[in-house]
Design an enzyme around this catalytic site. Structure first.
Site, short mmCIF file in Angstrom:
data_model
loop_
_atom_site.label_atom_id
_atom_site.label_comp_id
_atom_site.label_asym_id
_atom_site.label_seq_id
_atom_site.Cartn_x
_atom_site.Cartn_y
_atom_site.Cartn_z
CG ASP A 69 -32.58 5.48 19.15
OD1 ASP A 69 -32.57 6.22 20.15
OD2 ASP A 69 -31.53 5.02 18.64
CE1 TYR A 221 -30.34 4.86 14.27
CE2 TYR A 221 -30.60 6.60 15.91
CZ TYR A 221 -30.55 5.26 15.58
OH TYR A 221 -30.71 4.31 16.55
CD GLU A 461 -27.83 1.42 22.26
OE1 GLU A 461 -28.45 2.44 22.64
OE2 GLU A 461 -26.75 1.48 21.63
#
Length: 504
Positions: A69, A221, A461
């Site tokens: 991800d 998440y 990130e």
């Protein structure tokens, strides 16, 4: 005459200020750096190698493939599915604008995810949600190519449901089926059949994966917006893909869920967690079939909430003009919201419908300029004169929060690097060893300040769900810059890519 000449020169400079085609190609290339599994011979990000080749073996299922991800090595299927939906939506709206090469690479990027989703949904009443122990992974700084953390497989079932996961995965598969329709019809059919099955599972066995999987998905998440939006989102994409009355009736039957959610202010939210603004934009095109102007009204309300001078503004803007929402990785909001701005402007124009805000009509030109300002800011038109896309422009982030990028390539350093041995690369003050070309990082704060440091993951990130909306967005501005003419641009019909003039 001299003034007119200067104006034309100025406009020419503005149009050519950024190479949107170059940025588009790089934004797609980023996904190759995020691949998990057996890499193909066509792999262009050559510092990467095969990884996680035994994913799913703990449960006797082939779960090899998919994407990491962000800067870690976990496969979180919920945000991966949203990233895939957005890549597919970009192809549906702007595929022709990409050009053959970039379009092919985008379809490859979509297929890398959808092949994995087909595996993840192959067992009836079971849907795989994640591969990799997030706590073990986040405790290490290790290349994906030789990681030795637990690759635990997590699933939702009829007994332990995950409707938000099923809804987003169904949306991804349905949207991807449209994207592939004219390029691989048999694969498109398979994706659509699977989308219907996954949607039925998520709707029949309702519940949140927050409760079913607990700390394995939260706080990484966690679904904070509830699963109702994902089910409507999926139904919308299935309606677009199939035109079946069943999905139209489903939307009408469950429209109260959208209303109740939007009444809490979520009409202006859009991202991997909350889909409301995207739902309203998508379903605005079905106003006549649905027999309600609700989605158009809410989409207009969303647009109004973005205007800097609106009394109902729901976002902030930095001194340099960057759209800002509180939280982690602000560029995800910049790309996703800007994508919706462009798409809704085109939808409204095609329907010959004016967008209303606080009793006034908003020009299409104003909205396109707002989206363009965000894209240009991202690419370097900001107080720092810095691109927030790695590899684009002369100045961009060098120390991004990404394990593979910061560590030596396995081709250069074939010896195994264990969990804690990689910490030296995280702590290094040197630039990353490998260029993760096209990666869009979290970006600066509300004051246009940016700290290029691996430890500053909020700003450095990259994520797949930040890059995915940018692909379609950059394709649009690439086309607009190329075809800009006095008073308008050449736009393409989203269903058959037939070009026509659109006046902005």
């Amino acid at each position: 005459m001299a003034a007119m000449t200067l104006l034309l020169i100025f406009n020419l400079v503005v149009v050519r200020a950024h190479d949107y085609g170059d940025a588009l190609s790089k934004s797609i290339l980023f996904f190759e750096g995020q691949r998990s599994g057996k890499l193909p011979s066509s792999q262009r990000t050559t510092w990467r190698d095969d990884s996680a080749l035994r994913d799913g073996f703990d449960v006797g299922v082939d779960l090899v493939g998919g994407y990491y991800d962000a800067g870690d090595n976990v496969k979180f299927n919920f945000p991966m599915a949203f990233s895939t939906t957005m890549l597919a939506w970009g192809v549906i709206e702007f595929g022709k604008a990409m050009g053959d090469e970039d379009l092919n690479h985008t379809l490859e990027a979509i297929r890398w995810a959808t092949d994995y989703f087909l595996k993840s949904s192959a067992i009836n009443n079971t849907l795989y949600a994640q591969v990799g122990d997030p706590y073990g992974d986040h405790n290490c700084w290790e290349r994906p190519d030789d990681m030795d953390t637990l690759r635990t497989s997590y699933s939702v079932t009829a007994q332990k449901p995950g409707s938000e996961l099923a809804g987003e995965m169904a949306a991804a598969l349905a949207a991807s089926s449209i994207a592939f329709k004219f390029y691989d019809s048999s694969y498109s059919t398979l994706l659509l059949q699977t989308a219907s099955k996954v949607f039925e599972f998520g709707d029949k066995y309702r519940g949140s994966y927050n409760d079913s999987l607990g700390i394995e998905v939260c706080p990484f998440y966690c679904d904070y917006g509830g699963y109702e939006d994902e089910l409507i989102w999926a139904a919308g994409w299935l309606l677009k893909a199939t035109k079946k009355p069943y999905y139209l009736n489903y939307i009408n039957k469950n429209i109260h869920n959208v209303q109740s959610i939007d009444n809490r202010g979520n009409f202006a939210e859009f991202g991997w967690d909350t889909k409301n603004a995207g739902i309203n934009v998508l379903l605005s095109t079905f106003q006549k079939q649905i027999g309600s102007s609700l989605f158009v009204q809410l989409a207009d309300q969303f647009i109004c909430s973005l205007l800097p001078d609106s009394p109902s503004k729901s976002v902030s803007y930095s001194p340099g003009g960057m759209l800002y929402k509180a939280g982690v990785c602000n560029m995800q909001h910049v790309t996703s919201i800007s994508f919706l701005l462009v798409v809704y402007t085109r939808y409204s124009n095609n329907a010959k419908r004016k967008i209303q805000c606080d009793g006034s009509y908003i020009s299409y030109t104003r909205l396109i300029r707002l989206a363009k300002k965000q894209v240009d800011y991202m690419l370097g038109s900001n107080p720092m004169k810095m691109s927030f896309m790695v590899g684009y422009g002369s100045k961009f982030p060098q120390k991004i929060h990404h394990r593979g990028s910061s560590s030596p390539s396995i081709h250069v350093h074939p010896e195994h690097i264990s969990c804690k041995e990689g910490s030296m690369y995280f702590n290094s003050i040197q630039p990353n060893m490998n260029l993760l070309t096209g990666a869009i990082v979290g970006g600066p704060d509300i004051n246009d300040k940016f700290d290029d440091s691996r430890a500053n993951f909020v700003q450095t990130e990259p994520t797949t769900y930040t890059n995915a909306p940018a692909v379609g967005l950059l394709a649009y501005f690439k086309q607009r810059a190329r075809n800009q003419t006095k008073g308008g641009v050449i736009g393409c019909n989203s269903s058959r890519f037939s070009c026509k003039r659109i006046i902005y």
